[in-house]
Design an enzyme around this catalytic site. Structure first.
Site, mmCIF file in Angstrom:
data_model
loop_
_atom_site.group_PDB
_atom_site.id
_atom_site.type_symbol
_atom_site.label_atom_id
_atom_site.label_comp_id
_atom_site.label_asym_id
_atom_site.label_seq_id
_atom_site.Cartn_x
_atom_site.Cartn_y
_atom_site.Cartn_z
ATOM 1 N N ASP A 166 21.404 -13.072 -0.829
ATOM 2 C CA ASP A 166 20.654 -12.518 -1.953
ATOM 3 C C ASP A 166 20.456 -13.636 -2.962
ATOM 4 O O ASP A 166 21.341 -14.472 -3.150
ATOM 5 C CB ASP A 166 21.417 -11.363 -2.601
ATOM 6 N N VAL A 167 19.305 -13.635 -3.606
ATOM 7 C CA VAL A 167 18.996 -14.688 -4.562
ATOM 8 C C VAL A 167 18.632 -14.071 -5.900
ATOM 9 O O VAL A 167 17.877 -13.103 -5.972
ATOM 10 C CB VAL A 167 17.848 -15.588 -4.059
ATOM 11 N N VAL B 274 15.706 -11.715 -7.058
ATOM 12 C CA VAL B 274 14.330 -12.071 -6.683
ATOM 13 C C VAL B 274 14.150 -12.150 -5.181
ATOM 14 O O VAL B 274 13.038 -12.374 -4.700
ATOM 15 C CB VAL B 274 13.921 -13.418 -7.321
ATOM 16 N N GLY B 275 15.215 -11.986 -4.419
ATOM 17 C CA GLY B 275 15.097 -11.996 -2.969
ATOM 18 C C GLY B 275 16.320 -11.359 -2.352
ATOM 19 O O GLY B 275 17.429 -11.472 -2.887
ATOM 20 N N GLY C 254 18.152 -10.203 1.625
ATOM 21 C CA GLY C 254 18.121 -10.171 3.071
ATOM 22 C C GLY C 254 19.506 -9.873 3.611
ATOM 23 O O GLY C 254 20.451 -9.639 2.854
ATOM 24 N N ASP D 68 14.000 -25.946 9.603
ATOM 25 C CA ASP D 68 13.115 -24.898 9.092
ATOM 26 C C ASP D 68 12.130 -25.473 8.082
ATOM 27 O O ASP D 68 11.951 -24.941 6.989
ATOM 28 C CB ASP D 68 13.938 -23.767 8.473
#
Length: 465
Positions: free
Chosen positions: A33-34, A26-27, A29, A135
């Site tokens: 990674d997710v 689902v994600g 970068g 963040d």
């Protein structure tokens, strides 16, 4: 001879697939990674976050370990770490976040108060444990199906520890600060088990009650003079440009290149009585404190307070407070609202690395926060103003705000059970801060318990039942 490349895939890792069915990524970068997954033992939805940077992984694990049992912090169920593979964190999977709540608009004052109280509780827990998140933004506050707000994504967090800390021989410090070693010592299973058993030295308020603003920052100054430091930021600017993390639910800054078009600097080692290696190149631009925009490497918990003020302003108005397109534009927008930055408004600002190299011009008639929050009450404007102020030492702490009369006056914060919770995340543009993919799931609200450590060869599983 170069080491063999990492697979960066959890699909082939038997210790994970034996316990979880990986459903979809689902994600994605550069640094993580997710995946959405299902726990085979009970069918619960979880998020699997595969972190490709060892220091970021170790910091997130340690921060979540210190915050175990906190109602308003995301739950880490367990993690896997093999000597030749990346760390995989198993986190509760929450269906939505505060960014989606804001995006749907129409948040009433009583509802906003409840969201704010929960966000303040999460930040207060972090700061009591000397954890600076670095963040804070709406997308990093996750929301469970029953309205519980939970702070997530501690990959940029830092823990204030004593630089001269001598752990017992069997439990060495968890972080490897040797610049010659590009991999953290936690990459090895033996070191991970030492991390779990380490009795971390952190500041805790002995009374666990109310402390004055002066006392709060006096303790921070005292820590500096005793040579306390944050763990090093050297070579660890961790940013997933467009990674949507539904387990930690964040999308970092809009730039593909982290520092492209912005005045940001690598931290250098600082000796003496200064805070240790910190970088100004953290956080998402719209929520980044001025000291970070000016390249400061000597900052503390106060950067979170500025970010929190920006989050609250957006919650109350449904619009970002300072939507800058670059770091200089960000500073310009801030100055146009709050006024000029100088020694009068911010004592010591001229000593920040980039103060003299960024010229913003003179603003004679700043618009003021009232103009940015036109439909908000004076009390709401004042609340944000106490967080979004230039001098970090004057920012109101989360602990102080939790006791503020604003939250005990009518309308009172609604009960959590009465909060309106979006079913799924909105499909936002992933090229904007806070963008994410929409994905709903059931919450899994297990808490930390006794650690069960199982080792098989070079594999390690640490479970938090």
């Amino acid at each position: 001879m170069d080491p063999p490349p990492k697979t960066w895939s959890i699909h082939t890792r038997s210790e994970i697939t034996a316990k979880y069915q990986v459903l979809s990524r689902v994600g994605s970068g550069v640094y993580a990674d997710v995946y959405c997954a299902r726990r085979l033992s009970d069918g619960a939805a979880v998020g699997l976050k595969e972190v490709h940077d060892s220091q970021s992984a170790s910091r997130e694990i340690e921060a979540l370990r210190l915050l175990k049992g906190s109602r308003n912090v995301v739950v880490l169920h367990e993690f896997f770490w093999r000597e030749d593979e990346d760390a995989v964190l198993v986190l509760e999977f929450l269906g939505t976040d505060l960014a989606t709540v804001i995006g749907e608009g129409g948040v009433g004052v009583a509802e906003a108060k409840r969201w704010m109280v929960q966000a303040l509780s999460a930040v207060d827990e972090c700061h009591r444990n000397m954890i600076v998140h670095r963040d804070l933004k709406p997308a990093n506050f996750l929301v469970s199906d029953d309205g519980v707000l939970k702070l997530a994504d501690f990959g940029q967090a830092r823990i204030l520890v004593e630089s001269g800390f001598d752990a017992p021989q069997e439990n060495p410090p968890p972080y490897e600060d040797d610049a010659s070693n590009s991999e953290s010592s936690l990459q090895h299973p033996e070191a991970i088990s030492q991390l779990v058993n380490l009795n971390q030295t952190v500041y805790e308020n002995p009374n666990q009650g109310t402390v004055s603003h002066e006392e709060y920052f006096r303790v921070l100054d005292e820590m500096k003079t005793k040579s306390y430091s944050y763990d090093t930021d050297k070579d660890t600017n961790i940013y997933d440009g467009n990674t949507s993390c539904l387990a930690t639910c964040t999308t970092s800054d809009i730039d593909d290149d982290l520092c492209k078009g912005s005045f940001t600097y690598e931290a250098e080692e600082v000796g003496g009585n200064e805070l240790g290696c910190l970088t100004s190149c953290v956080g998402t631009r719209w929520f980044r404190a001025p000291e970070l925009l000016y390249g400061s490497t000597d900052y503390g918990l106060e950067v979170d307070l500025w970010s929190l003020g920006c989050v609250f302003a957006e919650l109350l108005t449904s619009k970002p407070l300072f939507p800058g397109t670059s770091d200089v534009d960000q500073l310009s927008r801030i100055v146009s609202v709050l006024g000029n930055i100088n020694e009068e408004t911010w004592p010591g600002c001229s000593k920040i690395p980039d103060y003299g190299s960024i010229s913003l011009g003179n603003v004679e008639n700043p618009s003021g926060l009232e103009a940015c929050m036109p439909n908000c009450s004076p009390n709401e404007v004042s609340l944000v103003q106490r967080l979004v102020c230039y001098d970090p030492a004057k920012r109101t702490t989360a602990m102080e705000l939790l006791q503020d009369k604003y939250f005990s006056e009518e309308p009172l914060p609604v009960p959590i059970s009465e909060l309106r919770v979006p079913l799924t995340r909105n499909g936002q543009d992933q090229d904007s801060p806070g963008g994410h993919n929409g994905m709903g799931s059931d919450s899994d609200l297990e808490e930390f318990g006794t650690l069960n450590i199982t080792t098989t060869g070079s594999d390690l599983s640490i479970q938090i039942p």
